[in-house]
Every structure is written in C-alpha cells, then in structure tokens.
Write a protein that holds these residues in place. Sequence first.
Motif, PDB file in Angstrom:
ATOM      1  N   UNK A   1     -20.991 -13.599 -15.427  1.00 34.45           N
ATOM      2  CA  UNK A   1     -20.858 -12.331 -16.144  1.00 34.45           C
ATOM      3  C   UNK A   1     -21.077 -12.535 -17.637  1.00 34.45           C
ATOM      4  N   UNK A   2     -20.467 -13.571 -18.199  1.00 42.14           N
ATOM      5  CA  UNK A   2     -20.564 -13.809 -19.641  1.00 42.14           C
ATOM      6  C   UNK A   2     -21.931 -14.337 -20.054  1.00 42.14           C
ATOM      7  N   UNK A   3     -22.630 -14.980 -19.137  1.00 46.72           N
ATOM      8  CA  UNK A   3     -23.962 -15.504 -19.446  1.00 46.72           C
ATOM      9  C   UNK A   3     -25.084 -14.524 -19.084  1.00 46.72           C
ATOM     10  N   UNK A   4     -24.706 -13.371 -18.552  1.00 40.78           N
ATOM     11  CA  UNK A   4     -25.700 -12.379 -18.197  1.00 40.78           C
ATOM     12  C   UNK A   4     -26.516 -12.737 -16.988  1.00 40.78           C
ATOM     13  N   UNK A   5     -25.964 -13.533 -16.091  1.00 38.88           N
ATOM     14  CA  UNK A   5     -26.666 -13.958 -14.887  1.00 38.88           C
ATOM     15  C   UNK A   5     -26.191 -13.150 -13.691  1.00 38.88           C
ATOM     16  N   UNK A   6     -26.904 -13.191 -12.580  1.00 34.51           N
ATOM     17  CA  UNK A   6     -26.439 -12.501 -11.369  1.00 34.51           C
ATOM     18  C   UNK A   6     -25.065 -13.026 -10.934  1.00 34.51           C
ATOM     19  N   UNK A   7     -24.165 -12.110 -10.624  1.00 28.15           N
ATOM     20  CA  UNK A   7     -22.793 -12.488 -10.256  1.00 28.15           C
ATOM     21  C   UNK A   7     -22.761 -12.847  -8.775  1.00 28.15           C
ATOM     22  N   UNK A   8     -22.320 -14.060  -8.442  1.00 31.00           N
ATOM     23  CA  UNK A   8     -22.273 -14.454  -7.024  1.00 31.00           C
ATOM     24  C   UNK A   8     -21.181 -13.700  -6.280  1.00 31.00           C
ATOM     25  N   UNK A   9     -21.385 -13.546  -4.986  1.00 30.68           N
ATOM     26  CA  UNK A   9     -20.383 -12.898  -4.147  1.00 30.68           C
ATOM     27  C   UNK A   9     -19.311 -13.903  -3.764  1.00 30.68           C
ATOM     28  N   UNK A  10     -18.052 -13.536  -3.975  1.00 27.02           N
ATOM     29  CA  UNK A  10     -16.918 -14.404  -3.653  1.00 27.02           C
ATOM     30  C   UNK A  10     -15.840 -13.545  -3.007  1.00 27.02           C
ATOM     31  N   UNK A  11     -15.292 -14.015  -1.923  1.00 25.21           N
ATOM     32  CA  UNK A  11     -14.192 -13.292  -1.280  1.00 25.21           C
ATOM     33  C   UNK A  11     -12.944 -13.388  -2.152  1.00 25.21           C
ATOM     34  N   UNK A  12     -12.373 -12.255  -2.528  1.00 25.33           N
ATOM     35  CA  UNK A  12     -11.181 -12.302  -3.382  1.00 25.33           C
ATOM     36  C   UNK A  12      -9.952 -12.774  -2.627  1.00 25.33           C
ATOM     37  N   UNK A  13      -8.997 -13.306  -3.384  1.00 24.96           N
ATOM     38  CA  UNK A  13      -7.708 -13.695  -2.806  1.00 24.96           C
ATOM     39  C   UNK A  13      -6.900 -12.431  -2.555  1.00 24.96           C
ATOM     40  N   UNK A  14      -6.365 -12.292  -1.352  1.00 33.52           N
ATOM     41  CA  UNK A  14      -5.601 -11.102  -1.009  1.00 33.52           C
ATOM     42  C   UNK A  14      -4.250 -11.110  -1.716  1.00 33.52           C
ATOM     43  N   UNK A  15      -3.802  -9.916  -2.061  1.00 28.00           N
ATOM     44  CA  UNK A  15      -2.485  -9.769  -2.676  1.00 28.00           C
ATOM     45  C   UNK A  15      -1.391  -9.915  -1.623  1.00 28.00           C
ATOM     46  N   UNK A  16      -0.308 -10.559  -2.002  1.00 29.89           N
ATOM     47  CA  UNK A  16       0.893 -10.550  -1.161  1.00 29.89           C
ATOM     48  C   UNK A  16       1.710  -9.340  -1.599  1.00 29.89           C
ATOM     49  N   UNK A  17       1.552  -8.243  -0.868  1.00 33.25           N
ATOM     50  CA  UNK A  17       2.095  -6.961  -1.298  1.00 33.25           C
ATOM     51  C   UNK A  17       3.613  -6.935  -1.139  1.00 33.25           C
ATOM     52  N   UNK A  18       4.289  -6.527  -2.219  1.00 35.24           N
ATOM     53  CA  UNK A  18       5.730  -6.296  -2.197  1.00 35.24           C
ATOM     54  C   UNK A  18       5.941  -4.828  -2.528  1.00 35.24           C
ATOM     55  N   UNK A  19       6.497  -4.074  -1.597  1.00 39.63           N
ATOM     56  CA  UNK A  19       6.658  -2.633  -1.799  1.00 39.63           C
ATOM     57  C   UNK A  19       7.594  -2.357  -2.957  1.00 39.63           C
ATOM     58  N   UNK A  20       7.265  -1.348  -3.741  1.00 35.71           N
ATOM     59  CA  UNK A  20       8.104  -0.962  -4.868  1.00 35.71           C
ATOM     60  C   UNK A  20       9.428  -0.393  -4.376  1.00 35.71           C
ATOM     61  N   UNK A  21      10.512  -0.543  -5.171  1.00 33.71           N
ATOM     62  CA  UNK A  21      11.815  -0.009  -4.755  1.00 33.71           C
ATOM     63  C   UNK A  21      11.748   1.500  -4.539  1.00 33.71           C
ATOM     64  N   UNK A  22      12.282   1.963  -3.433  1.00 34.88           N
ATOM     65  CA  UNK A  22      12.346   3.383  -3.161  1.00 34.88           C
ATOM     66  C   UNK A  22      11.239   3.902  -2.275  1.00 34.88           C
ATOM     67  N   UNK A  23      10.204   3.085  -2.011  1.00 34.43           N
ATOM     68  CA  UNK A  23       9.095   3.561  -1.191  1.00 34.43           C
ATOM     69  C   UNK A  23       9.536   3.967   0.206  1.00 34.43           C
ATOM     70  N   UNK A  24      10.595   3.323   0.706  1.00 31.92           N
ATOM     71  CA  UNK A  24      11.016   3.576   2.088  1.00 31.92           C
ATOM     72  C   UNK A  24      11.872   4.834   2.212  1.00 31.92           C
ATOM     73  N   UNK A  25      12.150   5.534   1.103  1.00 33.98           N
ATOM     74  CA  UNK A  25      13.082   6.655   1.146  1.00 33.98           C
ATOM     75  C   UNK A  25      12.389   8.004   1.243  1.00 33.98           C
ATOM     76  N   UNK A  26      11.057   8.016   1.330  1.00 35.20           N
ATOM     77  CA  UNK A  26      10.335   9.282   1.247  1.00 35.20           C
ATOM     78  C   UNK A  26      10.709  10.286   2.316  1.00 35.20           C
ATOM     79  N   UNK A  27      11.075   9.838   3.508  1.00 38.38           N
ATOM     80  CA  UNK A  27      11.339  10.764   4.615  1.00 38.38           C
ATOM     81  C   UNK A  27      12.802  11.184   4.715  1.00 38.38           C
ATOM     82  N   UNK A  28      13.662  10.681   3.847  1.00 36.56           N
ATOM     83  CA  UNK A  28      15.085  11.000   3.939  1.00 36.56           C
ATOM     84  C   UNK A  28      15.355  12.374   3.348  1.00 36.56           C
ATOM     85  N   UNK A  29      16.146  13.160   4.047  1.00 31.79           N
ATOM     86  CA  UNK A  29      16.422  14.533   3.628  1.00 31.79           C
ATOM     87  C   UNK A  29      17.925  14.763   3.602  1.00 31.79           C
TER      88      UNK A  29
END
Length: 516
Positions: A167-195
């Motif tokens: 990218x910085x040298x202005x050359x074609x960017x090679x394809x690379x599989x990204x590292x997956x995120x280890x998702x941690x749900x934000x606090x409160x996400x599980x409360x949406x259905x509570x009434x």
Amino acid sequence: MMLASTWSVALVGVEGRMVQVEADIGGGLPRTVLVGLPDTALYQSRDRCKAAVTNSGHTWPVALLTINLSPATLPKAGSHYDLAIAAAVLAASGVIPLEALSRTALLGELGLDGRLRPVPGVLPATIAAARAGFTRVVVPLRQAAEASLVDGVDVLGLASLSQLVAELRGEPVPLVDPVELSVVAAPGDRLGALDLADVVGQEEAKWALEVAAAGRHHMFLHGPPGAGKTMLACRLPGLLPDLEPVDALEVSAVHSLAGFDLSGGLVARPPYVDPHHSASVASIVGGGPRVARPGAISCAHRGVLFLDEAPEFAPQVLDALRTPLESGTVSIARSELNARFPAAFQLVLAANPCPCGMAATPGAECTCAPASVRRYAEKISGPVRDRVDIVQTFLPLRRSHLRAGSDGEPSLRVAERVREARGRQRARLAGTPWRTNGEVPGPHLRRHLPPPHGAQLAWDALDRGRLSARGVDKVFRLAWTVADLAGRDRPSRDDTALAVAMRRGEQPGTLAREVG
C-alpha cells in the motif's frame, strides 16, 4: 546507517498519547535493542517483528538496531506497537518510503507470519490520533469499522504487514486472509428481550424502579429469595433512554479498552454489568500491574451496575465504590502514572435479609441466630448504604400472584414516561453540567431550585436522626423525580412524603396508586 520513525498511541486510562517509534540502523554487532520503558509484551515485540518481517519476504537488519519509543519517560504496554515498530525498521532499511508514513498512526499486533491481529483500545487510540492532527490510522482489517467511528481521520484496514508495504509503495496489494476477531459481547446485549411485564406482582417495586430510571437513582432491593429482585434489576436498562452521541462515544471507548466487540457501531444502549460476588477489587474498580485496565464500574459507565447477593461481596469491594458513586470517575494510581476512567454508573444492590433469606419475612421461619442476621446486614457498610437513594423491600409472592400471571405495563410504555420525565429534568437543569436529578449536587439543589412542598418532613427526619445530611438531599432529588413523572412543576407534600418513605425503605402502601 539510517534513521526512520513512525507513530503509535499509548493509552493511559481512556486518554491516548502519541508515541514516536524510532528505528536506527547503526554499526556494531547484530542485535536489536528496544528502549523507552516497554513492558514484557512490548519487549517481546522484537522477536515477533523480526519473524513477521522475514516471513513477509523482507530482510531484518544484520547490524545494531536500536528502537526507541518516545517519550521515554512514559510507560508503554501492549502488543499494538508491533506494526509501528516493523514499519519503522522497514523504513530505515529503505523498503518503505519515509514520506508515505507522514501523519499516519499505526496500530496492530503482528503474528509470526506477518498477519495483523486485533488489539484492544483501537477506538480511544484513533480518537487520540485524530485530536493530535493525524490524518490516517492503520488498523487490523477486522477493526476498521471500529476505528471508522471517529470523524476526521482516514482509516486503512489491512490484514498483514505485506499489505502495508504494498500500500505504501503503491504496488498491487496481495490478498491475505484476515485474522478473525475473538468476539466478546458488550455488556447488556443479552437483555434486549426482557420486559417489565414479565414480572409478577411487586407493583411497589416496579414503581420504585420507574422512579430510579427517571432520575438515575441508586437502588437497594431487599427481600427473600425468589421474590423477583434479580428479574426487576435486569429490566432496568430497558427503561433507560438511548445514550446521547457524546456518551455513546465515551462508553464505546471504554468498551474498546476492555476488549468488547464494537463491529456493530457505537454502543447506543446503556450497558448492564453484573459481576459475580467473588470478583476482586481490581476487577470491579480496574487495575493492572503497570498500565491500568477498566473494571466493571467503568464498563457500566452511563448504565447499570448490578451487585446481586451484595453481602457476599468482599467488604473492601463494596467500600471501593464509595468515591466513584460520588465523583463519577475512578483514578487508579501506579508508581509511574495515574489512569483515570469514567464511572458514572447507576448502582443496584440486591440482598436477602439473612443467610437463610427468611428473616422478617411474613409466613416464613428464619433459622439464623440473631447475631448472624446482624452480621449479615452489616456486611454492607453504613457509608455505602447512605449513598443509595431508594431502599425497596420485597415481600414473597403468593399463590394468587402466580395464578393471575402478569398483567403489568410493558417496558416500552414505562420507558416513554421515563423519557418524558428526563425531558423535564433537562429543561430545568439547562445551563448546568447535570442532566438528571440523581446527579445534582446538594448545594445546587438547595440554593438554585425551589424547595419541595413538605420539605419540613425531611428536616424533621434529620433532627430525629432518621436521615443523614446526604439523605436529605437524596429525599429532595427523589421528590423532584416523582413530581417529574407526575408532570408537576414542583414537588407536592405527598411527593416529599413518598420520597422520605422510599429513602428509608418504608411501606407507604401501593406507591403507584398514591402518586397516580
């Protein structure tokens, strides 16, 4: 010999400070020296970066390589400096043009294969870079959406070091599989259905919860097991209005530091944090060996902190809440620096009356010794109790409640009344730093707002020792909130009497009917 530099960000609390990463290739025996107060994870960056550069098809300098992190007096921690270090070394080697790194901040951990790995704190680091005048931020590909939440800065999401070089040298960017995120749900996400309509009976407690939501008042829920304390507390966030943009950005920055998933955008709803009673002081307040990390009270900023079975928490944990409850912030001191985190949370405590849970419960038999009941109650210290606005006592549910089922109001209807009450508070407090009754300090409450009708009830309770001076202020705040929910411009005598009863945990009858 050649010298090059790049930029990264050091995080002290939620504040970011720009760090210049300098790489100098000089004469001498081949070795890599890293200076600038790095911690262990950062010191090991030398080996990670060397392997990443080599496995990306480039050569690590065979000479004396000195890497300096400036300012040298600021402690550096974390692996997010990897990308900046590798880029500085490659720029010093002539692989990357120096001008391509101008006004660019780099964040990301490198794997040995050269792929970029996600790191915590991308959002506050991007905010710091934008405020410092940087025009571009390079982050791991999976965190580009998080960094893009900040206006005024271009975000370049990449999957590997080889992509950065191209990218910085202005050359074609090679394809690379990204590292997956280890998702941690934000606090409160599980409360949406509570009434709130799911809660059977406990009409007084529901009304008290509505008052707490409208004025942002702290609560203490007290009663036998199975009475509905936890069910009620879990539904408090559903009554609160959405976060305002400035609050959403601040809450999101704290959650980014804590490692929560922000791929869905800014945190729009008030968070809900309910730590287990075995939690340590550091996990609740925040801390770390050198650089402090946010604790549960900061993750609950602008939301709800629920401590179920409160007497089971260590006394030092509960007492550590005293200062944040008053100031809305927490400062963590270390030998080398002080970290400050926002902690304007709404506290909800829940407790049984005794170890067996049946003391003072009609129709139940307590098996605890009197001394045991007293010791259990004393586990929540007086200063902590004094900072709680509403004390609500629960009675056990009867067969009639369970057979009748739930016919209460849904959360959406109650939340609408809460929103209207908060609108009245905002209009009354216009021109001040406060937005809800629960935030207004005593001096402003007494000097700049008309006293509630029936204020003498609170002063008499103070003279008889039934209320503290702080308790009088809390009664006035509660009275204003009750009036706001009823649409009155000034609390009536009944509002004040009700506020005194709620503050002291008394049973004045069915509260909703009395104020309705």
